[in-house]
Motif scaffolding. Structure first.
Motif, PDB file in Angstrom:
ATOM      1  N   ALA A   9       0.835  -1.203   0.000  1.00  0.00           N
ATOM      2  CA  ALA A   9       0.000   0.000   0.000  1.00  0.00           C
ATOM      3  C   ALA A   9       0.872   1.256   0.000  1.00  0.00           C
ATOM      4  N   ASP A  10       1.991   1.228   0.706  1.00  0.00           N
ATOM      5  CA  ASP A  10       2.895   2.372   0.719  1.00  0.00           C
ATOM      6  C   ASP A  10       3.567   2.559  -0.636  1.00  0.00           C
ATOM      7  N   PHE A  11       3.976   1.443  -1.262  1.00  0.00           N
ATOM      8  CA  PHE A  11       4.560   1.544  -2.596  1.00  0.00           C
ATOM      9  C   PHE A  11       3.557   2.143  -3.579  1.00  0.00           C
ATOM     10  N   GLU A  12       2.315   1.683  -3.531  1.00  0.00           N
ATOM     11  CA  GLU A  12       1.294   2.203  -4.439  1.00  0.00           C
ATOM     12  C   GLU A  12       1.055   3.688  -4.211  1.00  0.00           C
ATOM     13  N   ARG A  13       1.044   4.100  -2.948  1.00  0.00           N
ATOM     14  CA  ARG A  13       0.810   5.506  -2.617  1.00  0.00           C
ATOM     15  C   ARG A  13       1.932   6.386  -3.172  1.00  0.00           C
ATOM     16  N   VAL A  14       3.174   5.948  -3.028  1.00  0.00           N
ATOM     17  CA  VAL A  14       4.303   6.746  -3.492  1.00  0.00           C
ATOM     18  C   VAL A  14       4.401   6.715  -5.012  1.00  0.00           C
ATOM     19  N   LEU A  15       4.257   5.545  -5.606  1.00  0.00           N
ATOM     20  CA  LEU A  15       4.389   5.442  -7.064  1.00  0.00           C
ATOM     21  C   LEU A  15       3.207   6.074  -7.794  1.00  0.00           C
ATOM     22  N   GLY A  16       2.136   6.371  -7.081  1.00  0.00           N
ATOM     23  CA  GLY A  16       0.994   7.075  -7.676  1.00  0.00           C
ATOM     24  C   GLY A  16       1.267   8.551  -7.904  1.00  0.00           C
ATOM     25  N   THR A  17       2.363   9.071  -7.378  1.00  0.00           N
ATOM     26  CA  THR A  17       2.728  10.475  -7.574  1.00  0.00           C
ATOM     27  C   THR A  17       3.735  10.584  -8.710  1.00  0.00           C
ATOM     28  N   PRO A  18       3.817  11.749  -9.340  1.00  0.00           N
ATOM     29  CA  PRO A  18       4.834  11.919 -10.385  1.00  0.00           C
ATOM     30  C   PRO A  18       6.239  11.851  -9.781  1.00  0.00           C
ATOM     31  N   SER A  19       7.203  11.470 -10.592  1.00  0.00           N
ATOM     32  CA  SER A  19       8.571  11.365 -10.089  1.00  0.00           C
ATOM     33  C   SER A  19       9.126  12.752  -9.792  1.00  0.00           C
ATOM     34  N   ARG A  20       9.931  12.828  -8.739  1.00  0.00           N
ATOM     35  CA  ARG A  20      10.574  14.089  -8.353  1.00  0.00           C
ATOM     36  C   ARG A  20      11.687  14.426  -9.333  1.00  0.00           C
ATOM     37  N   VAL A  21      12.592  13.487  -9.509  1.00  0.00           N
ATOM     38  CA  VAL A  21      13.690  13.627 -10.465  1.00  0.00           C
ATOM     39  C   VAL A  21      13.858  12.293 -11.166  1.00  0.00           C
ATOM     40  N   ARG A  22      14.426  12.357 -12.359  1.00  0.00           N
ATOM     41  CA  ARG A  22      14.719  11.113 -13.068  1.00  0.00           C
ATOM     42  C   ARG A  22      15.958  11.278 -13.918  1.00  0.00           C
ATOM     43  N   SER A  23      16.550  10.155 -14.198  1.00  0.00           N
ATOM     44  CA  SER A  23      17.714  10.110 -15.067  1.00  0.00           C
ATOM     45  C   SER A  23      17.391   9.128 -16.187  1.00  0.00           C
TER      46      SER A  23
END
Length: 167
Positions: A9-23
């Protein structure tokens, strides 16, 4: 020290948001929250009678400040076929985040491998070249997150005195 995210549930909650930074290979997601607690199951022996006194009121969740960082890693098999490679990435992610933890805001962090490293360039699954490349890219991401946090704090600090000045 950084805690680990273990509940889906925590993974889903965090991954449901746009990424902060990416490479080119990794993406970092963040939510200012604490990990969810597992549901408490009452057995008939632990259950209280409904005629008992009212339970003590707890402080609302919104007023409780978030303290600490929790880290989750997502390294899918489709991007890193060998288990030794997936473990290498997870170890590098944890090491970089533990070193950069003081400069990071509290909350839930998830680092996701979003593209595979070229197998022609990195032939060995646990080579020093792959380890160095992953560590450098992750260090750059954590540096960018910390820089954004510092920039947002200075922008907020600079805008407050200007808005309070008479026009």
């Amino acid at each position: 020290m950084i805690g680990r995210i273990v509940r889906s549930a925590d993974f889903e909650r965090v991954l449901g948001t746009p990424s902060r930074v990416r490479s080119s290979h990794f993406a970092v997601h963040h939510v200012v929250a604490e990990p969810s607690l597992p549901a408490r199951r009452l057995s008939t022996a632990d259950a209280e009678l409904s005629t008992a006194a009212a339970p003590a009121a707890h402080t609302p969740v919104d007023e409780k400040p978030v303290e600490g960082c929790w880290l989750g890693t997502v390294v899918p098999k489709r991007h890193a076929r060998r288990a030794v490679t997936r473990n290498l990435f997870k170890r590098q992610i944890r090491a970089i985040f533990e070193n950069g933890a003081p400069s990071l805001p509290p909350g839930l962090w998830v680092v996701r491998l979003r593209a595979p490293f070229d197998r022609k360039q990195f032939v060995s699954a646990s080579s020093d070249a792959l380890r160095t490349a992953a560590r450098a890219e992750l260090a750059q991401l954590v540096g960018r997150v910390a820089k954004r946090q510092g920039g947002q704090a200075s922008q907020v600090g600079n805008s407050a005195p200007n808005s309070a000045a008479p026009a």
